[in-house]
Write a protein that holds these residues in place. Structure first.
Motif, PDB file in Angstrom:
ATOM      1  N   SER A 193       5.165  -3.916  -4.031  1.00 15.85           N
ATOM      2  CA  SER A 193       5.213  -5.286  -4.525  1.00 15.85           C
ATOM      3  C   SER A 193       3.921  -5.714  -5.178  1.00 15.85           C
ATOM      4  CB  SER A 193       5.532  -6.246  -3.369  1.00 15.85           C
ATOM      5  OG  SER A 193       4.486  -6.225  -2.407  1.00 15.85           O
ATOM      6  N   GLN A 194       2.833  -4.990  -4.927  1.00 16.58           N
ATOM      7  CA  GLN A 194       1.548  -5.486  -5.408  1.00 16.58           C
ATOM      8  C   GLN A 194       0.576  -4.335  -5.629  1.00 16.58           C
ATOM      9  OE1 GLN A 194       0.112  -8.607  -2.925  1.00 16.58           O
ATOM     10  NE2 GLN A 194      -1.523  -9.212  -4.289  1.00 16.58           N
ATOM     11  N   TYR A 195      -0.094  -4.363  -6.768  1.00 13.70           N
ATOM     12  CA  TYR A 195      -1.146  -3.397  -7.078  1.00 13.70           C
ATOM     13  C   TYR A 195      -2.483  -4.007  -6.713  1.00 13.70           C
ATOM     14  CZ  TYR A 195      -4.680  -1.288 -10.147  1.00 13.70           C
ATOM     15  OH  TYR A 195      -5.818  -0.723 -10.647  1.00 13.70           O
ATOM     16  N   ASP A 196      -3.330  -3.245  -6.048  1.00 11.89           N
ATOM     17  CA  ASP A 196      -4.596  -3.773  -5.543  1.00 11.89           C
ATOM     18  C   ASP A 196      -5.774  -3.001  -6.123  1.00 11.89           C
ATOM     19  OD1 ASP A 196      -6.559  -5.032  -4.109  1.00 11.89           O
ATOM     20  OD2 ASP A 196      -6.140  -3.988  -2.231  1.00 11.89           O
ATOM     21  N   SER A 212       0.826  -1.205   0.000  1.00 13.75           N
ATOM     22  CA  SER A 212       0.000   0.000   0.000  1.00 13.75           C
ATOM     23  C   SER A 212       0.850   1.241   0.000  1.00 13.75           C
ATOM     24  CB  SER A 212      -0.918   0.018   1.226  1.00 13.75           C
ATOM     25  OG  SER A 212      -2.014  -0.831   1.040  1.00 13.75           O
ATOM     26  N   ALA A 213       0.360   2.267  -0.699  1.00  9.15           N
ATOM     27  CA  ALA A 213       1.073   3.537  -0.738  1.00  9.15           C
ATOM     28  C   ALA A 213       0.747   4.325   0.516  1.00  9.15           C
ATOM     29  CB  ALA A 213       0.657   4.316  -1.978  1.00  9.15           C
ATOM     30  N   ILE A 214       1.784   4.698   1.248  1.00  9.59           N
ATOM     31  CA  ILE A 214       1.586   5.416   2.503  1.00  9.59           C
ATOM     32  C   ILE A 214       2.742   6.385   2.689  1.00  9.59           C
ATOM     33  CG2 ILE A 214       2.825   3.718   3.916  1.00  9.59           C
ATOM     34  CD1 ILE A 214       0.688   4.170   6.102  1.00  9.59           C
ATOM     35  N   ILE A 215       2.490   7.507   3.343  1.00  7.10           N
ATOM     36  CA  ILE A 215       3.533   8.499   3.527  1.00  7.10           C
ATOM     37  C   ILE A 215       4.542   8.047   4.579  1.00  7.10           C
ATOM     38  CG2 ILE A 215       2.131  10.454   2.795  1.00  7.10           C
ATOM     39  CD1 ILE A 215       1.670  11.060   5.798  1.00  7.10           C
TER      40      ILE A 215
END
Length: 378
Positions: free
Chosen positions: A212-215, A50-53
């Motif tokens: 590592s993974q697109y959701d 997940s993209a997170i700051i």
């Protein structure tokens, strides 16, 4: 999730958090979800899934104080109900206060504080705890839809931003085949966004990142109409957390490990809260649908495993109060739950499970080992 309103039928492509009742009332109003729109310096981090700051994020285990700036009791209770879903997987606590300081300040219909006086949006991460801590940091809109999935979608998405998550569709790992000319034109006409703003909020995050993974099932994903892709593929709106949403937020805000498990507990919680790890932190006990495993975290390999790949559906694993460990599940093509594996130790009520520093999972009853993953029933 993103909300848009527009008059022209050719542009009538509603984004995911739209409430159906509102569509008739607000046709002249553009509504957007713009995480941290006032502060465009997002800094996505490098961690799988997940993209997170990177900063500022909440401290692991932190109690986040939340205050409602307007709205009624029904709206407040809906927010509490759906926002609490994040705390099942993230080691954070939400405390709702009626006065004084609050880390997150939620409005429903407030106006006049910024250029975002409509739609649903949130300041990104812990930035809401800095600067003007009296100002609204999240807007959810009226939440008056009779469609609970719409309410769930809006609350979960904006609280995802408040915990630091950015839009999944902008992940460097995303597999969306954008028709860039149409995308830029679409958001220029809709929101007045520049090419750079579209790149930042829709296409790709601005930083160099590794995921590592697109959701495509993430609650943080935009609804993507087929007209904006070269292959005609769209992404539907979501109203619940995906498995990757749960896994990712748990990785960012993990619950502490313990080395002892009491009888009467369910292994189904091992992925989130009741995680078992040896005292030397080398080995962990993990439950995934159909399997109970011991993982060597140093060599990154499975050293013990029971289960069956053919039984992933409705899988449960319990450490029963009588001391027995039982793993159940259903086959892909069946609805009947069957026993996949059991330790056959039901004569030891009140026993504990302990993961030793050599990776051996031991069932201990009255100070004596009665079963272990290495030796079976003693």
């Amino acid at each position: 999730m993103e909300k848009f309103r527009f008059l022209a039928p050719i542009l009538f492509l509603m984004f995911a958090s739209c409430n159906h009742e509102e569509r008739q009332k607000e046709l002249n109003q553009i509504q957007i979800c713009a995480f941290d729109f006032m502060n465009s310096n997002s800094d996505p981090a490098t961690k799988p899934n997940s993209a997170i700051i990177n900063w500022p994020r909440w401290e692991i285990g932190q109690t986040i104080k939340i205050k409602f700036l307007d709205g009624n009791e029904v709206q407040h209770e809906k927010v509490k109900k759906y926002a609490s879903e994040w705390t099942k997987y993230a080691n954070l606590k939400f405390e709702y206060v009626s006065s004084g300081y609050a880390d997150i300040r939620i409005g429903f219909n407030r106006a006049g504080e910024s250029n975002l006086d409509f739609g649903a949006w949130s300041v990104l991460g812990m930035r809401s705890a800095y600067g003007n801590t009296d100002a609204q940091s999240m807007r959810l809109g009226p939440l008056n839809s009779t469609d609970e999935s719409s309410v769930s979608r809006t609350v979960l998405h904006e609280f995802g931003h408040a915990l630091g998550l950015v839009h999944e569709n902008a992940s460097p790992a995303s597999k969306i085949n954008w028709n860039l000319a149409k995308v830029y034109q679409y958001y220029s006409e809709l929101n007045g966004w520049s090419k750079d703003e579209v790149d930042r909020y829709v296409i790709k995050t601005p930083e160099s990142t590794n995921y590592s993974q697109y959701d495509a099932l993430s609650i943080m994903h935009y609804y993507i109409p087929a007209a904006l892709t070269t292959d005609g593929k769209s992404v539907n709106e979501m109203s619940v957390l995906s498995d990757i949403d749960k896994k990712s937020i748990n990785q960012w805000y993990p619950f502490p490990f313990v080395s002892v498990m009491e009888s009467g507990q369910s292994f189904n919680d091992l992925r989130w809260k009741d995680r078992i790890q040896s005292n030397n932190k080398r080995y962990s006990l993990e439950f995934t649908p159909g399997f109970l495993r011991i993982i060597d975290l140093v060599e990154k390999k499975i050293i013990w495993e029971v289960g069956n790949i053919r039984y992933p559906r409705r899988a449960i694993c319990n450490f029963e109060s009588n001391g027995n460990i039982i793993l159940k599940g259903a086959k892909y093509t069946a609805s009947t739950i069957e026993t996949i594996w059991t330790s056959n130790t039901s004569e030891y009520p009140g026993a504990t499970l302990q993961l030793q520093d050599d990776g051996d999972l031991q069932l201990i009853y009255n100070g004596t080992v009665k079963w272990s993953s290495k030796n079976g029933k003693v």
